[in-house]
Each structure stands twice: as structure tokens, then as C-alpha cells.
Scaffold this motif. Structure first.
Motif, PDB file in Angstrom:
ATOM      1  N   ARG A  32       0.716   7.381  -6.101  1.00 41.12           N
ATOM      2  CA  ARG A  32      -0.493   8.178  -6.332  1.00 41.12           C
ATOM      3  C   ARG A  32      -0.296   9.622  -5.934  1.00 41.12           C
ATOM      4  O   ARG A  32      -0.779  10.551  -6.589  1.00 41.12           O
ATOM      5  N   TYR A  81      -9.753  -4.942  -1.672  1.00 42.27           N
ATOM      6  CA  TYR A  81      -8.639  -5.058  -2.620  1.00 42.27           C
ATOM      7  C   TYR A  81      -7.432  -5.722  -1.980  1.00 42.27           C
ATOM      8  O   TYR A  81      -6.708  -6.476  -2.630  1.00 42.27           O
ATOM      9  N   LEU A  98      -3.224  -7.123  -4.879  1.00 42.07           N
ATOM     10  CA  LEU A  98      -2.499  -5.899  -4.520  1.00 42.07           C
ATOM     11  C   LEU A  98      -1.027  -6.020  -4.912  1.00 42.07           C
ATOM     12  O   LEU A  98      -0.436  -5.102  -5.490  1.00 42.07           O
ATOM     13  N   TRP A 119       0.831  -1.209   0.000  1.00 39.37           N
ATOM     14  CA  TRP A 119       0.000   0.000   0.000  1.00 39.37           C
ATOM     15  C   TRP A 119       0.860   1.251   0.000  1.00 39.37           C
ATOM     16  O   TRP A 119       0.543   2.231  -0.685  1.00 39.37           O
ATOM     17  N   ARG A 169     -10.527  -0.531  -0.453  1.00 44.34           N
ATOM     18  CA  ARG A 169      -9.212  -0.945   0.036  1.00 44.34           C
ATOM     19  C   ARG A 169      -9.301  -2.239   0.842  1.00 44.34           C
ATOM     20  O   ARG A 169      -8.459  -3.125   0.714  1.00 44.34           O
ATOM     21  N   TYR A 174      -9.266   4.319  -4.640  1.00 42.64           N
ATOM     22  CA  TYR A 174      -8.178   4.071  -3.694  1.00 42.64           C
ATOM     23  C   TYR A 174      -8.263   4.925  -2.433  1.00 42.64           C
ATOM     24  O   TYR A 174      -7.442   4.776  -1.543  1.00 42.64           O
ATOM     25  N   ASP A 175      -9.213   5.841  -2.369  1.00 41.14           N
ATOM     26  CA  ASP A 175      -9.483   6.518  -1.094  1.00 41.14           C
ATOM     27  C   ASP A 175     -10.740   5.962  -0.421  1.00 41.14           C
ATOM     28  O   ASP A 175     -11.150   6.466   0.621  1.00 41.14           O
ATOM     29  N   ASP A 187       0.451   4.096  -2.703  1.00 42.46           N
ATOM     30  CA  ASP A 187      -0.066   5.421  -2.344  1.00 42.46           C
ATOM     31  C   ASP A 187       0.979   6.507  -2.568  1.00 42.46           C
ATOM     32  O   ASP A 187       0.634   7.646  -2.904  1.00 42.46           O
ATOM     33  N   LEU A 237      -3.269   0.588 -11.808  1.00 39.71           N
ATOM     34  CA  LEU A 237      -4.157   0.576 -10.641  1.00 39.71           C
ATOM     35  C   LEU A 237      -5.596   0.180 -10.984  1.00 39.71           C
ATOM     36  O   LEU A 237      -6.340  -0.289 -10.124  1.00 39.71           O
TER      37      LEU A 237
END
Lengths: 333, 333, 333, 333, 333, 333
Positions: free
Chosen positions: D118, D143, D161, D111, D140, D134-135, D115, D191
Motif C-alpha cells: 500500500r 479483517y 487476510l 499485514w 483491521r 485499511y487505516d 501495508d 484488497l
């Protein structure tokens, strides 16, 4: 009268001969014109353009026609062409048009090998079945003219006969290696496998596909011929089971479904026949591709283009004498 | 001492002979046991099951081992098997294990044809290049034992030699039909095309693939051998251009990329070689498939299963004498 | 002297410079003529037609020649062309013809990355094996010029070096994700996989395929180079088993038989190498296709034609800044 | 409580632990019985057979159930098994069944990388679009558990993931080589490309395909998710044209029609994504195949069987330290 | 005002009509010029060349434009052409350009059959779901104009509607044979399978592919439309499971992955739909190919060229009345 | 006497009936035994094992035999089986074995539709040609029994007749949409396309392939039948050109070479026939696959296995009433 040697006629040479119309091209564009490709057994030569003002000269001239041509060999940008003064179509029955077509030449030696092989067949029913075709003068007359394809391998008068003998030769050589193989049956397969081509092509000045050749195909047309000739005899020259063996040879000789065989080879003889057929056809195509100067511009050794008859491969001109003394040197005295 | 004829030994027959371990099967399930398949040059015979209580007897016995077996032929549900009283592994150097493997038999006649052909090669550089291999006693000693595959066509001691002669025979027959073909070069192709199999297989009691055979393949391994032997000579026995011709033959003999040829045939000789190789391999596979009774349960004429060596075709057992008199009748007097 | 910028020279501009002959086209038809495509590092420009009366001017001018041209930029139906006043072939040794070819530019940074990676290899035998090539000045001199293809991806001087670094970069990034992968071996694979292209292409003014490139292929030619260089050392810089690993990388990098790999990838490193090679080659082809205005007549976003380097796909020109502030704005103060 | 290490538990060890039912096999034949394969995060162990008399013990036990097992490790023909004294299904909510499944372990570091990437996206509309997924805590949570396949590559909790990060890592490395490539868009493609797998698999004790996964497929299910989430916002977080770019990435990532992509990659970013996806998936499959001892009976280096996840290739276990000093030696002193 | 019948206008005929620009060809070469192909509902006619001196006349004229033309029918080498005196683009809103395009004609009878079928659907949720599209006047207005392809089968205004009815007709006929088949669901599949073509094509004077049509494809675009319309209703007109059935029909109708279906047909109704779609599309292509005189120069019965819409087959013009009396004869008396 | 309903007979039921031997399995292994699968028109039931001590009971019992069985329905691990007390082969002429085979049931309604269609054929020559077959009582007697395959679609007595009517029904529905199509010729194609299956299968208690079916194939066998019957009439009932049309229909109906058609469809009617044949065969296969509970263990909606008759697809059991009122509710009163 000997035919003029078209590929070597010098510039300025005067020509007054019967020739075949091999191709008729009407070229469009800003300056439309027509070019004929004329040929005889020695090769081909294109004409100079016929401009619209000359249109009458070439009206009605079609592929496969025999024409009497008067003209002079000229040159245009390093390519030889025939400037035509006069051209007229000859009645087909007044000309030996066959003599003007590409041909394997004398068919006698091919017939001799084929008939010698036939004479040695052990099984009388097999011999009699083949004789239905190969002792029939009409069949022989057509078979010795028919090409093996219209534009691929052995596309020449007599090409089918030559291909047949090649297939038999390779097939018999293979069969000899396998004691279980029935060499006579391989021979029969070679002699029958392409008989459907007699119904598939015409060769009256040009090699063309017939309608049955297009919508049935030579494989099944051959099986039809075999079925009809054998069944027309009472009693049949062979048994039903034997006929089945022969049908299987004819129908499977293309080797796999995607190449048009409705059934795959399932006997030793059918397998041998398939590879012999392929070896003859593909080797002949390779031979022709290597012999064609248009594949090798600028004398480069690897062909500039791919060859569709060889599944889009390029071909390579290479050889060596491996240090062998010239054959001529042996002749000395 | 003659080998017992395993396929025909009668029930109750007593066996006390060296045999090869052809297969070791550990069967799981509710009643786990081990079955060995034993063989000699005459054929094969499975053992009765070794139950867990007999596990010690078969411990350490592996595929390819030579064992001294004492036992009796018994029957189980109509299938003959060998009830083993005692079995022990023999030291490899005390046994002529080669005599127990499937084999083409005497290699002399195959060598003779091959060497006769070599003797007639016109180009000294080509002859010398082939001699790097075929005049080397070590090469010959290995070549005459190597199989042509582990489980496909010519999977026998000497199978590679026999296949080589077959390819040369068919290739030369084909080359003879095409004046442009260099028959000596076709012969060279036949003799070199599969030399990489020497590095690809082992045959010490069982036919196995080597690691280089699996991760490089016999096609390129053959080209490596050719490259190394020729370049090890100073000067080289042939020119660079000639070596290129030979490399092309070796590398293209599988005919198309999807069959593992890194390059397709581009010369007349490479094309002929490819079809000769295929004709030998596929006809041999067909021959073996037709000869295998397991393909024809209940004597049905069309095989009950498809044959993977023949691209999953079925095969058909059919023949006829076409009314020919029995060959024996000819002999009488 | 700076090269004129061919794609942007204005109409009427006078040119008096050395240029490369990129293409020679003899057009037939009613008004036969010859057109040359001339080029330098900036791009290309076609000449106005040379009519038969000018034939002497272009006689003997071949693809790849360097010519001194005097002429003027003119226009014909909205396409710019060069009206040539005089043209003559320059002796090859008097011109820096390499400066006129498409090129990746300065090779230094690519060498630096490659050599830095090499310097970090842990295994001395692997490092020494690579050094046989990459510490050899002759090899480097040729490697930094060789293109990666004649008309596909990276078809530029130095293209092979750039492609090699890309493959190594992607391969190392992938290897880093897999603890079981030997990153040094992936690097070695990247550095060796295309060395056979040195023997497959020439770049003396034009990118051409050699005869060995056509009849053996760069995959096996690379394996030959590796085999010869390693075996020429006594003792060999690596073991036989290690050499086998490297051979497998080279021979399997095309991924599957139908794409010309004689063997498929069977190790983690070979698998990584294959995808890295593909990613570099195909992304570069896509990049070039999107950059070629001829694919996008009339500014349509989807290409009007399919691209053979991309397996006959169309390509789509599309992008967005997704609302990001212009990068230039960041520069301000 | 730590989980017992199933692959190394010694004979005689006593087990009293919760385990997952990985497989239920009802074996027919003469002695029908049932064997369970039990597992936890350490690996797997089969049970001894449950005979018909024990049928009640295993009644109602299905794949994916969590069971409390009491038993002893025994051996049967050299294979370890678990002789079960008692077994009962545990209510799903009383057990941490996820802890018993194959898993990538701690998801935090994956993660973090994702992130971090991102956070550096330049275009706010792109960032906002990705943030829709993804927020979202629910997204999440699912996933980070979802596998990337049921039985192929990354078949573990969190496998999707991990695969996503691998694809992004390789894709970004590739994009960096191409100035024309939009690296942020490649990241977005990585993603989003497999978000449809959330609707395609379940992982409640076993990895199973859902009905929508079977009859729509994860490629289109992903596009549906993207379409619905983006359109549910008013205004949309990106433009219609931008959404089209993202849809194209998702729909084309399998690369060609025959692999289930309804459209082929037509942009630079789609091409990069496709190869990065392939590189991650295939390298992982190769890694797993090389790691599976069942592929290498008798420690032979080349796998005895072909691997379907690798298009039926064999794999080769081979490595070398190339003479590198042992890493351990560097540490001591 | 009736449209002039372009295919039959006699030489010398005067034309003063609005026409569509079907094709614009800029021909290069020595004598560059432009030719327009003009058309109306009756057919097409090429113009005489516009030479560079006339360039102004055709400047800005693009495919799909409507032009007012004044000219005379002339002939050039036996092909009729239009010598244009004046040509000017008409504002699109002043012309009924649809009347000039190829069209299926009156759409009323096709709508009637379709709506009659809809009226008989038993399940109200299915009827309501279809009504989301087929009761929407905007949808109907576009659907009855959209072609079914840009250059293949049913490439005409209304072609999609006609194709839809044909698919429904064949599909219902098939469903009737299978009691297990849900005929209403087959009908729904026929009505929904190609709705994505509305987003894939434009028909403003010319049939063109849109960007979404190229980069997403009509199959998935149709599924998007279905997904959006159904989910926009609260509550949804059908259940999630029912929507899945419809999605599967749309997504699988191309039958196999290599033809662009992301999933293969897995229900009886999807299988029926696929064959009905294929039967309509391929039969229409065959019908058009047989009707196109350009396929049959010189009135030969077998087409001289292969037809790409029919997977490169040739087609055969053949029919017979089988001895039936002329239909006309029946009428008389 | 009614046949016992094998799929529903309760445990303990006593059976004393004639049954067909559908399968004979000799199972090897540690406990060899034989299991028969017995069947009648209602379905199938396996026997309990015959152990070696019972071998005499099943000696000589082969697939397709009719046996008189006395036994009791028992259960073994939840699967019903028949414990056989006595079993003996019945003379074939004493039993109505056809009544025991899978069958389409009464053939009358299929004949009626077929003959009605024939009666409306406009062309007398076409009608007479079909009558050669369909007015021949022997042909009808065999045709109404023959299956359409041995183990695929319509594998039942009368299956060929049912398939024929389905093909005609779909073909006529398609032809009606195309004014250029000759519907009578499509009908003729449907009625003739599979006549070769009469020579390809036997159905004397079991569906088996004949030798001609295997080595010629039903496609060409059908063309043979057509050729022989038509040519046996003097004069022929149709012209040579018309016969060619019919031959083309028969020979091309498999659609493409790889599916065994020696020629591809080249007429409108051949194209329609091909898709109608495919629609009938594939829809029937799908129908059977969805109906087979063995495809759906544990009542899962997506089949657990792929179906070879459907090119290895999985199938999906799903339906909905879409909210329609129960048909039963309509009956109320």
C-alpha cells in the motif's frame, strides 16, 4: 432423354433442357441482380446474373419450379455459369420433376431388404401392426419419396427409406449381440421411428418443412400416426401394452430431452434404436461433408470450415491403401 | 471341483469352498461389525456380521483375497447370508482365483471372430501394425482377461475382449453401408481403441483402477502403447501418415471433449467407431440394468432407482411375444 | 535496411521493399477483384484492388509468400492503401522473411530467465529430463520461433517462448505461497506444457495449423514428444513414476475435459500450472483486445463487439492516474 | 497454558482443558446417542457417545460453545475418542476462544506485506480510497480474524487476510508481465475484492454464514461497503469514474455469471484479479485436500473420494526428490 | 404539425420534415456509399445511397441526431426509399425529438394504475420507502421516458414504465393466489426491480447503453440506488431487515446466476417477481416478433428466421375465430 | 366422525381410528425393524418400531393401505410416535380413504371459477372442444381428484384442479395486457395442458406414477387424449388448423426441450401459458418449502438444506409488517 451432366458440361456447351430451380437469390447492393441455381439429378449450375433489365425473365420464378431453359455454358472468374437466353416455367404436370431432384435412385433394393426383414417377424401382432403402414400402397408411395431431412442427412428423394434401412441394418446387427434384445422389436422401431416425417416435409421440387413439422415435430407426429392407425382397427392389431412399447420406441429415439425426445430410452430395444439412428444420421452427414469440395479449398486435407450437421466439427480427408495391391491388378489375365 | 451356486444354495446348506472376497465393509455405529461379501463365478453371498469379538477372524482380509471358508447358509430377515465358522486367506498361487471372478467364459469364440476379421485385412501395413499387438502372446494373455471397466459395462474377466468384438461387429456392419468407409480401418480402430485399458485396470481378484489409469486415462495410455510399439520397429510397419490415422481413431473414440476425447472424430471411420463403441457400451449397461433385480423391488416394471451408467435414467422391463407361438412348439414331432 | 513503418507512411510515400503476404482475398460480386494484405514487423497495409485485368500480377501469390513490391501509398474513403505498380514473389532463401513477421523481438532475455531458473533446479533427474529438450540446439532454434497460437494469444514469432516464461513466472510466484508445492516441478510443467505446439504450428511466413495439430492436438502431441525423448535414453533420465508426474502436468494443463484436457489436474503442481497458463493466455488476449483500435470505433470506451478469445466478452478501456504526478516530472532536476 | 495436542494424545491421557464444540451430532437409530466433536488449535477429537441417560450432560451445548472438559482418551475400534467425565459450558468472556479455533497464526507478517504494498501506491486518490478501509482500526481488527469461507478454502481465523495477500502476490506477479496493466489497481482489486465477507460470515467459535451473506452474497455486499465508505466522505477520495473502476473489480472477480459475478471482467486488471483469486482459492483447496488423510484410506495414492471444493475431482498424492540430495545433508559437517 | 406516416407514404410524395437518424451505415465495397435510416414515431424509411460525391451532405450526421430533410419518396427494386435533396442537423433544443422516437404514448394511464396500487399499501414504512422514488418528480420525469431495453422488449420511450406496470399486474395476480404471499411486497419488488435501468440507458434520440450499464449492470445499479436513497434519510424510512428484503428482490429478479442475478430468489415474493418479470419481458418479445413483417417473408406462417430475444426460437403466426360471430355484427341494428 | 389431529395429539392420547399407510420402511442394520408412517388429512405420525417379533403384525401392509389402528402416543427422544397395540388392514370399500389423504378440500369453488371462464368463451368451436372434456362427468370426477405431481407441487387430491385454475388465472391476467393475445385460447391451453396427468398418476391411497406416465410422459399423453377425443367426433368440433393450435399449446408448455417439451412455444398464447404454468408450479413449491419446518431446524431463517423442487436453492423465511397496524385493531368496537 438423358439429363445433361451439369457439373461437367464444357464451356460453350449448348443447353436446352428442363431444369429445377433449386435456389433464387435476389442480391442487393449497388448493382442488384438475381441469380438462379438450376439443377437436375446430376448436380447444379448457377446462372449468369439477371440484371434489372432482365427482371421480367425471372419474374414469378420460385424455388422448386421446373423451367425450360435455353442457354450456353460460360465462365466468369474461373467459375462456370449458365448464360440464359430463354427461360420459362413448365406446368408441373407436364414434367417428371422428380427425375430432376437429388435422389437415392432405384428404391427397389431398399424395399426388398425391408420387406424381407418384415416377412421374418415371428410375432403376428407385430407383423400386422407394421403392415398397417407397410402394406398400404399410399404409405409406400409417399415413403419412398420422402427425404430424411430438408438440408441435413439423406436430403434426397427416397432418403427416408434409405435411412430407415440403414437404421434397421445397424440396429439388427447390434441386437444380434444381445440375447435379451428382441430383434423384431428393434426392426419395428426402425420402421416406425421416422414415419412422422411424412407429415413434416414436402418435396414438390424443393424440400420444405410443413407447419405441423415445425410446430409439433416429426417425433410426436409419428406417435400420432401410430396411435391413429392402430386405434382405427377394431379390434386393434396389438394390445395396449404392446402399443405402449411401440410408442416408447418412437418417442424416445432422439435419445435425450435436449435433442427433442419427450422421453428417454428405457428399454434395451429403444437404446439400440437410438444409437442405430444416430450412427446412420451422423455417418451420412460425415460422408457428405467429406464429399463436398467446398469444405476443402486448395485441396487442404483438413476442412477450412466447421460443419453444422456435425456439431461444428472440422473434418479430415485422409486415407491410405496400407500397401494393398491395387484391386485392378487382381483382375489380370 | 464345481463351484457352489451361491445365489441358489438352500438354507442350511454347508459350504466348504474357496471364495473371493468381493467387498469388505466395516460398519460403524452403536454395534460396529464387519460384513464380507464373498463370491465366485456363480454370484455373491454376504456373511453374517463379524462382531468385535470375532475381529481376529477377519483381520488382514482385504478386497480381492481368496479365502477358504467353512460355514452354513442361514437367513436373516428374508435375506440369505453365510454364517462363517472358519475363514482363512489362501496363498494366491495355490488357487485358481480367476475361476472365481465374474467372467465372459470361454474366450475362444471371441478370439476366433477377431482373428478371422484380421485375416481378411487387405492392406499388409495395417495387418502388420495390428499384429504387433494381436500376434503377441503376452498381449493376448492379458487382453483376454482384462475387464472393460471396473464397475460399469463388461466388468468381467474377458469383458474387454467381448466389448472389442462387439464394437468391431457393429462398426463393420455400419461401414458396409458406406462405400466411402474403409472397413479395414474401422476394424483396426475397434481393435486398438481400448488397448490403454490394459494399463488402466488390474484384476487380481478385484477390478481396480491403476494410478496411470487415474492420472493419464485409458485413451491416452492407448495412444502411448500404439506409439511405442510402432516406433520400436525399424522400419516402422506403417507410414507416419498411417500412424496418424490410427492415433486419431484411438484419441477421438469418446466422441467429444466433455467425455474425455482430446480430439473429436474427424474421419468417417472415427465417426463410425465412436458410435459403435457407444452402442456396445450403453446397450451392455442397459442390459445389465434390466437384469439386476435390485432395480425392480416388488416386481414393479419401471425401475425404482436411476442408473448412473445410463446417465441417471430409469429403465423399463417390458416385453411381449406379440402372439408368436412358443419356440418350443416348433421343435416337436 | 530498416523496414518502412507501414501504419504511419504518409500519403504519396513511395515504397520499394520486401513485404509478407499476410492475406489474399478474392472478392466476388459484381466487380470481382483481389486485395492483398501486406505486412512487415511494423504492421500491415492493404493493397488497392487488383481488377481482373491485373489478375496476372497476383497469380500464384499465396498467403505467407514474400514479395518485392513497388508502389505508392494512396487513400480510398479515408483508409490508406497501397497502389501497387509491380509485385513479384521473392525466393524464400533470398529474404529474411522472419524479420517481416510479427515477433516478440529479441529472445535473449526470455531465454536467460528460463535458463537461470533451470540452473537452480535441485533434482538432477528433473534437470536432466528438461535438458533433453532445452539443451538441444535444434529444439531451441524452433522453440524460439514458434508462436503460441495461430490467431489468438501470443501469435507472434517467439510467442511460445514468451508465453512459457510468463507461465513459469506466475506459476513460481504461486508455488512460493504453498510450502507443499514443489516449485521445481511447477517450473518443469511450465517448460513442457506446450512443447506439442512445435508439431502443431508452422510459421513460414504465415501461422498455420499442421494436420497433426488438428487431428491430435498440441496437448497429446506434447505428451508424445516427452514420452519419446525420455524413453529414447538408456537408462531413462528419470524414473517411470517421475515421468508419470510430468505426463500428468502436460495432459491436464487445460484444466477440464471440455477444454481439451484428457485428464483434470490432480496434484498441487498441476493445479498451479493450469491457473498460471490460463492467467498468461487470457491476460494476453485481454491486452491485445484492449490494444486493437478496431474494437473501439468512434473512441467509445466499451468495445462495440465481443471478443471470441475472451469467451465473447466485451472489453472496457478505462484508466486513471489517480492523481499521481506525471512520471516525467520525477526525472527533472 | 499450552493447549493439549489433540491429534497425538496417547491412550489413557487425562485431559482437563477448555475446548471448542466443533460439531454436535444427535444420532438416531435403535440406540440413539449424541457425539460431540471437540477441538482446539491443534486439531479435533470426538467424544465417546453420550447415551440418553447422559442426555443432561450435553443439554444446551451448541456448535461454537467453549466447554471445560474433564476426561480420558480411550479407543474404540482403533479410533481414539474422549471419554468425558464432566463437561460444562464456559462463559464466553472468560475464555480466549479464538485461541481454540483453526487459525493462520500470527497475522503480523501478512499485514506487513499488505501495508508495504500500500505504501508504494503512486496515485494518492487510490491510496486514500484504500485507506478508508485499511487505516481503520475497526476494519483491521475484524479483517484479521475473518475466514475466507466457512468450510472451503482458508476456513480459519485470519484466512481472509492470508487469501488477500496471496491474491495480491499472484496478481502483482502477473501484472508485472504486462506493461499495460496498472499494478496498483490490481493491488487495490485484491484488497477490496472480498471485503463483503466481513458481512457474510461470523466466527464466534464456529464459522457461520450470516443472513445478508446468504441473501445478498459477499460480492455485492463488498460493493455496498465500497459505495458507502467512499460516498460518506466529502469530497470523495476518488472520482466517480475511478469508483466505477473499483466497483467493476469487486463485482467481476468471480469471472463469469454462473459463478455469481453480476458482470464479467472487462479490463486488464479485472482479468488479472480474477485469475489470481482463482489461483489462490483453488490451490489452497487442493493443498487442503491432499493434506486430509481421510481422502486417502489405506494409503492409496489416488483419493478414494471426490472433493467438492475442486469441482468433484479426485486428487493424487505423488512426489519425488528427483535424486536431489537430502537438504539435511547440506547442513552438517 | 402531424408527422408524415413513413411506412405508407406513396411514391412521389414530397417530404419536408424533421426526422430522427436511427442508423448510419457506411457501406464499403467497390461502390462505397452511405445510407441513413430515418424515422419518426410512425416508423422508418431508408434514404437512397449517398455516393462519395455527396459525402459532404452526410458528414457529421450521427445516430440519434435530428435532421430537417427535404426529399421525395422513390423506389428501388420494390423497396421504398427517400431520395434526399437536402438534409441538415437541427439543434437539439429546437426540436421535440422525443416526439419522433418510438414511444408507448400517453403515460398517464400507466402512472394512474401504479399510483393507485401504491396508495393501497398497508405498511407505512414500505409506502415511505417507495415514495423516496415515486414521489420524486425528477425520478418520475426520467422513469416515464426510459426504455426497458435498447433493442429487446419495450424498447420505446416509456417502455420501462409500461413494463413495470405489467410486472406489477402479473405479480399481484399471482400473489392473490397465495395467502402466504405479501402482495404489497410483490408490488414493491415490481416498482424497484428495474430502477437501475435509469442509470443504464440513454434515450437522447437513440437508445444506448451507458458505461455503468455495461460494466456494473442494471441489477446492481438498482441496488445501489436503493441503498443510497434509503440511507440518505435519517432516520431510514424502513428497518435494516426490511431493506434487506427489498435488496433481495432487486438482486434476485433475474432468477438464476447465469442470467446475471448475483443471488437466486429465496422468498415467495422474489419467486413471484421473477416469473412476473419474465412473463412480461418474454411475452412482449414474442408479441413484437410476431408483429414484425420481416420475420415472415412471402407470408409464410412460420418465421423464416430465429429470434434472438426468444432464445433463438422461430415463431408461428396462427389464429382462429373458432367460429365466433364477428364482433362488428353485434353492434349493428 | 372427525379425524384425530395427528400433529397435535398429546402424549398418552389413545387412538382408535382408520389411518392411511403413507410409508413403509424396513430398516436393516444390527437391530432390524419396521416403521410405518401413518397419516390422515391432518398430517402424519410415525409408529414405534415393529421388531422382528412383531413382524406378523405388519406383514402384508403396503403403502397406500387403510388400516384400523389402536395405540397410544408416546415419545422417543423428543419425537412423538405411535405405540401400536393392534393394526389391521381395512377393506378398501369400507373406508372413505380419500378423506384420509392430503387434499385441497372442497373443489366447488375451483370448479365454479373454471366453469365461469368457460361460459364466457366467444368461439363456439373452442367451447365445444373443451366441453368434450369438461362436460364429461367421468372426466370431471377424475380431474377433481388427481394430484398435480406425486411429490412436488400440488401433491394433493384435487391438486391438478387447483393448479389448473391458478394457471388460467395467471395466464388470463397476462393475456389481458396484450391486445394481440387470444385470452380464450390461453384459457383453453390452461385447461388442456395437463390433462395427460390423469393417465400418469394414481391416487388410491398413495400418489404413484403409472407406467405410461413414466415411459410416455404426461405431455404427450395429454396430446394423445386431445387427439383421440376430438377425432372421435364426426364432424370434429374444431378444424384441423385449430386442433394444431391446441396441440402446440399442450406440447410446448414445458417451455424448452431440456424440460421435456418436444417443441418450444412459438405463439403468443403458448408463451403466456408456459410462464403461467411455471409461476404456479414454482410459487407453490416455494410456498410449501417455506411452510415445512424440517427445512428450518433451530428456527434459523435461512433453510439448512436445499430444495430439489426449486432447483436446489435454499429458501429464506422473512417478513415484516412494515409498520402496518395489526389487522385485529381494525375490528375494534
Amino acid at each position: 432423354m438423358p439429363q445433361p451432366d451439369l457439373p461437367t458440361l464444357p464451356l460453350g456447351a449448348r443447353l436446352q433442357d428442363p431444369l429445377l430451380v433449386v435456389e433464387v437469390e435476389h442480391r442487393t447492393g449497388d448493382h442488384p441482380h438475381t441469380v438462379l441455381t438450376l439443377g437436375n439429378a446430376s448436380g447444379r449450375l448457377p446462372t449468369a446474373p439477371f440484371w434489372p433489365t432482365d427482371a421480367a425473365k425471372v419474374a414469378g420464378i420460385t424455388r422448386g419450379a421446373v423451367v425450360q431453359v435455353i442457354g450456353t455454358v460460360s465462365s466468369y472468374r474461373d467459375r462456370r455459369q449458365l448464360a440464359v437466353d430463354s427461360i420459362r416455367v413448365l406446368p408441373r404436370d407436364q414434367v417428371d420433376w422428380r427425375a430432376l431432384m437429388p435422389s437415392i435412385g432405384d428404391v427397389g433394393r431398399w424395399w426388398k431388404r425391408l420387406d424381407d426383414w418384415r416377412a421374418r417377424i415371428a410375432g403376428p401382432r407385430l407383423a400386422r401392426t407394421l403392415a398397417l403402414f407397410y402394406d398400404d400402397p399410399d404409405f409406400r408411395a409417399r415413403y419412398e419419396q420422402c427425404p430424411a431431412s430438408t438440408a441435413g442427412h439423406h436430403a434426397a428423394l427416397g432418403g427416408l427409406l434409405k435411412h430407415t434401412v440403414e437404421v434397421a441394418h445397424i440396429g439388427l446387427a447390434t441386437a444380434r449381440l444381445y440375447p435379451h434384445a428382441d430383434a423384431d422389436l428393434v426392426l419395428a422401431g426402425a420402421l416406425l421411428h421416422d414415419i412422422g416425417k411424412l407429415d413434416s416435409y414436402t418435396w414438390e421440387g424443393a424440400f420444405e418443412m410443413t407447419v405441423p413439422g415445425a410446430v409439433i415435430g416429426h417425433v410426436v407426429l409419428g406417435a400420432f400416426q401410430l396411435d391413429r392407425r392402430v386405434r382405427a382397427q377394431q379390434p386393434m392389431p396389438c394390445t395396449e401394452d404392446e402399443l405402449l412399447l411401440l410408442h416408447h420406441l418412437v418417442l424416445s429415439h432422439h435419445g435425450s430431452l435436449e435433442f427433442g425426445a419427450p422421453v428417454v430410452p428405457m428399454t434395451l430395444e429403444a437404446e439400440i434404436l437410438h444409437y442405430a439412428d444416430n450412427a446412420s444420421a451422423k455417418t451420412a452427414s460425415m460422408d457428405e461433408a467429406l464429399d463436398d469440395p467446398e469444405n476443402f479449398p486448395d485441396d487442404r486435407p483438413v476442412s477450412a470450415r466447421t460443419v453444422w450437421q456435425l456439431d461444428r466439427r472440422r473434418v479430415w480427408r485422409a486415407d491410405s491403401d496400407w500397401g494393398a495391391p491395387e484391386p485392378e491388378e487382381n483382375i489380370s489375365d
